[in-house]
Motif scaffolding. Structure first.
Motif, mmCIF file in Angstrom:
data_model
loop_
_atom_site.group_PDB
_atom_site.id
_atom_site.type_symbol
_atom_site.label_atom_id
_atom_site.label_comp_id
_atom_site.label_asym_id
_atom_site.label_seq_id
_atom_site.Cartn_x
_atom_site.Cartn_y
_atom_site.Cartn_z
ATOM 1 N N LEU A 195 0.829 -1.202 0.000
ATOM 2 C CA LEU A 195 0.000 0.000 0.000
ATOM 3 C C LEU A 195 0.866 1.256 0.000
ATOM 4 C CD1 LEU A 195 -3.066 0.462 0.108
ATOM 5 C CD2 LEU A 195 -2.831 0.769 2.560
ATOM 6 N N PRO A 196 0.714 2.118 -1.014
ATOM 7 C CA PRO A 196 1.476 3.370 -1.013
ATOM 8 C C PRO A 196 1.105 4.228 0.195
ATOM 9 C CG PRO A 196 0.477 2.973 -3.172
ATOM 10 C CD PRO A 196 -0.122 1.978 -2.214
ATOM 11 N N PRO A 197 2.033 5.064 0.654
ATOM 12 C CA PRO A 197 1.741 5.944 1.794
ATOM 13 C C PRO A 197 0.532 6.832 1.518
ATOM 14 C CG PRO A 197 4.065 6.041 1.203
ATOM 15 C CD PRO A 197 3.380 5.256 0.128
ATOM 16 N N ASP A 198 -0.236 7.073 2.541
ATOM 17 C CA ASP A 198 -1.387 7.985 2.482
ATOM 18 C C ASP A 198 -2.505 7.519 1.559
ATOM 19 O OD1 ASP A 198 -0.046 9.678 4.261
ATOM 20 O OD2 ASP A 198 1.015 10.641 2.611
ATOM 21 N N ARG A 199 -2.519 6.240 1.214
ATOM 22 C CA ARG A 199 -3.629 5.713 0.415
ATOM 23 C C ARG A 199 -4.350 4.646 1.212
ATOM 24 N NH1 ARG A 199 -2.027 5.483 -5.848
ATOM 25 N NH2 ARG A 199 -1.184 7.575 -5.991
ATOM 26 N N ALA A 200 -5.630 4.492 0.927
ATOM 27 C CA ALA A 200 -6.475 3.556 1.672
ATOM 28 C C ALA A 200 -6.446 2.162 1.041
ATOM 29 C CB ALA A 200 -7.907 4.072 1.715
ATOM 30 N N LEU A 201 -6.733 1.183 1.881
ATOM 31 C CA LEU A 201 -6.896 -0.203 1.449
ATOM 32 C C LEU A 201 -8.386 -0.473 1.336
ATOM 33 C CD1 LEU A 201 -5.862 -3.108 0.946
ATOM 34 C CD2 LEU A 201 -5.907 -3.432 3.434
ATOM 35 N N ALA A 228 -22.456 -1.050 5.163
ATOM 36 C CA ALA A 228 -21.513 -0.116 4.551
ATOM 37 C C ALA A 228 -21.421 1.119 5.430
ATOM 38 C CB ALA A 228 -21.992 0.258 3.150
ATOM 39 N N PRO A 229 -20.320 1.866 5.336
ATOM 40 C CA PRO A 229 -20.233 3.117 6.091
ATOM 41 C C PRO A 229 -21.439 4.003 5.783
ATOM 42 C CG PRO A 229 -18.107 2.572 5.133
ATOM 43 C CD PRO A 229 -19.100 1.602 4.556
ATOM 44 N N THR A 230 -21.908 4.712 6.787
ATOM 45 C CA THR A 230 -23.134 5.510 6.634
ATOM 46 C C THR A 230 -22.994 6.548 5.534
ATOM 47 O OG1 THR A 230 -22.412 7.115 8.273
ATOM 48 C CG2 THR A 230 -23.727 5.260 9.071
ATOM 49 N N SER A 231 -24.134 7.043 5.092
ATOM 50 C CA SER A 231 -24.152 8.002 3.987
ATOM 51 C C SER A 231 -23.461 9.317 4.343
ATOM 52 C CB SER A 231 -25.588 8.263 3.541
ATOM 53 O OG SER A 231 -26.345 8.750 4.614
ATOM 54 N N ALA A 232 -23.212 9.544 5.641
ATOM 55 C CA ALA A 232 -22.510 10.768 6.043
ATOM 56 C C ALA A 232 -21.039 10.723 5.631
ATOM 57 C CB ALA A 232 -22.617 10.963 7.549
ATOM 58 N N ALA A 233 -20.529 9.514 5.397
ATOM 59 C CA ALA A 233 -19.125 9.377 4.988
ATOM 60 C C ALA A 233 -18.988 9.760 3.516
ATOM 61 C CB ALA A 233 -18.651 7.948 5.212
ATOM 62 N N ALA A 234 -17.937 10.481 3.195
ATOM 63 C CA ALA A 234 -17.717 10.912 1.811
ATOM 64 C C ALA A 234 -17.193 9.762 0.962
ATOM 65 C CB ALA A 234 -16.725 12.072 1.791
ATOM 66 N N ASN A 235 -17.624 9.706 -0.292
ATOM 67 C CA ASN A 235 -17.084 8.727 -1.229
ATOM 68 C C ASN A 235 -15.635 9.076 -1.545
ATOM 69 O OD1 ASN A 235 -19.573 7.474 -1.340
ATOM 70 N ND2 ASN A 235 -20.197 8.534 -3.199
ATOM 71 N N LEU A 236 -14.800 8.056 -1.609
ATOM 72 C CA LEU A 236 -13.389 8.265 -1.929
ATOM 73 C C LEU A 236 -13.190 8.249 -3.441
ATOM 74 C CD1 LEU A 236 -11.789 5.925 0.752
ATOM 75 C CD2 LEU A 236 -11.983 8.409 0.816
ATOM 76 N N GLU A 237 -12.189 8.955 -3.896
ATOM 77 C CA GLU A 237 -11.812 8.935 -5.307
ATOM 78 C C GLU A 237 -10.778 7.842 -5.522
ATOM 79 O OE1 GLU A 237 -10.628 12.806 -6.676
ATOM 80 O OE2 GLU A 237 -12.169 13.785 -5.463
ATOM 81 N N ALA A 238 -10.638 7.400 -6.755
ATOM 82 C CA ALA A 238 -9.696 6.323 -7.085
ATOM 83 C C ALA A 238 -8.284 6.657 -6.612
ATOM 84 C CB ALA A 238 -9.716 6.056 -8.587
ATOM 85 N N ARG A 239 -7.868 7.904 -6.733
ATOM 86 C CA ARG A 239 -6.500 8.290 -6.355
ATOM 87 C C ARG A 239 -6.249 8.153 -4.853
ATOM 88 N NH1 ARG A 239 -6.734 13.201 -4.046
ATOM 89 N NH2 ARG A 239 -8.501 14.530 -4.558
ATOM 90 N N GLN A 240 -7.323 7.989 -4.059
ATOM 91 C CA GLN A 240 -7.178 7.841 -2.617
ATOM 92 C C GLN A 240 -7.048 6.378 -2.191
ATOM 93 O OE1 GLN A 240 -10.824 10.427 -2.097
ATOM 94 N NE2 GLN A 240 -9.616 11.125 -0.324
ATOM 95 N N ILE A 241 -7.244 5.458 -3.127
ATOM 96 C CA ILE A 241 -7.175 4.023 -2.837
ATOM 97 C C ILE A 241 -5.892 3.463 -3.433
ATOM 98 C CG2 ILE A 241 -8.315 1.789 -3.149
ATOM 99 C CD1 ILE A 241 -10.141 3.532 -1.597
ATOM 100 N N GLY A 242 -5.133 2.737 -2.631
ATOM 101 C CA GLY A 242 -3.878 2.154 -3.114
ATOM 102 C C GLY A 242 -3.989 0.707 -3.531
ATOM 103 N N LEU A 243 -5.007 0.000 -3.022
ATOM 104 C CA LEU A 243 -5.187 -1.416 -3.338
ATOM 105 C C LEU A 243 -6.610 -1.808 -2.999
ATOM 106 C CD1 LEU A 243 -3.838 -4.191 -4.102
ATOM 107 C CD2 LEU A 243 -3.372 -4.476 -1.658
ATOM 108 N N LEU A 244 -7.243 -2.567 -3.889
ATOM 109 C CA LEU A 244 -8.585 -3.098 -3.664
ATOM 110 C C LEU A 244 -8.513 -4.595 -3.446
ATOM 111 C CD1 LEU A 244 -10.668 -1.362 -6.484
ATOM 112 C CD2 LEU A 244 -10.613 -0.778 -4.061
ATOM 113 N N LEU A 245 -9.307 -5.098 -2.521
ATOM 114 C CA LEU A 245 -9.454 -6.536 -2.304
ATOM 115 C C LEU A 245 -10.898 -6.916 -2.593
ATOM 116 C CD1 LEU A 245 -7.537 -7.024 1.064
ATOM 117 C CD2 LEU A 245 -6.651 -7.237 -1.255
ATOM 118 N N ALA A 246 -11.080 -7.988 -3.347
ATOM 119 C CA ALA A 246 -12.429 -8.447 -3.675
ATOM 120 C C ALA A 246 -12.541 -9.930 -3.347
ATOM 121 C CB ALA A 246 -12.730 -8.215 -5.154
#
Length: 194
Positions: A39-45, A100-118
């Motif tokens: 995971l790159p620094p400052d990006r979400a998993l 899922a996180p409540t609707s009050a949480a902001a949607n993240l942009e692709a640039r904020q995610i470093g790795l997706l798991l499915a």
């Protein structure tokens, strides 16, 4: 092909459930050991909320290196998005009924995610993931700039196969995580420079 995939889903759902108790602890251990370094620094998993038979990797949120860097999917407005999540944060069912996180949480942009798991019911040598058939991950992963976010299928090694039927809209994954660790498809393996 839909009938064939439906039969495979039933068979692999049962197989994965049978394998779950034996492989889940090792798969979690491999995730804890191998994923933070990818995971790159400052990006979400980007994780997932586990359904029956899926390995629960939300424990990664407790690792200091990943604190505040976990995101969970949310189906809203007919599309898959990701939102930050930490243990104890409120959740509510999304459009598919999955927490899922409540609707009050902001949607993240692709640039904020470093790795997706499915999560996967099965996975093949070409990177085709057999899921539940909703197509959420495929639609997300074919959309720029999400098509540039690395992604791994999470699957027990007992559900790895030579070949699965693929539809034109299936977006192959570059690798997978199983109880032996992270694996990249051979043709995507980084070349060591002398």
């Amino acid at each position: 092909m839909d009938g064939q995939k439906a039969q495979l889903r039933q068979a692999f759902k049962q197989r994965r459930l049978t394998l779950h108790a034996a492989c889940a602890p090792s798969l979690r251990a491999q995730a804890i050991q191998g994923l933070p370094g990818l995971l790159p620094p400052d990006r979400a998993l980007g994780l997932y909320w586990p359904l029956s038979g899926e390995v629960d990797l939300r424990c990664l949120a407790k690792l200091p290196v990943l604190a505040g860097r976990i995101a969970l999917p949310c189906i809203a407005g007919g599309r898959l998005t990701y939102r930050h999540w930490s243990p104890g944060d409120p959740t509510s069912p999304d459009e598919t009924g999955i927490p899922a996180p409540t609707s009050a949480a902001a949607n993240l942009e692709a640039r904020q995610i470093g790795l997706l798991l499915a999560p996967a019911l099965a996975f093949d040598q070409a990177g085709v993931r057999l899921g539940y058939g909703g197509g959420w991950f495929d639609r997300l992963r074919q959309t720029p700039p999400w098509d540039q976010v690395p992604a791994l299928a999470v699957v027990p090694s007992g559900c790895l196969v030579e070949q699965l039927p693929a539809d034109p809209w299936d977006v192959p994954f570059p690798g997978w995580l199983d109880e032996q660790g992270v694996h990249w498809r051979p043709e995507l393996q980084p070349v060591e420079q002398p």
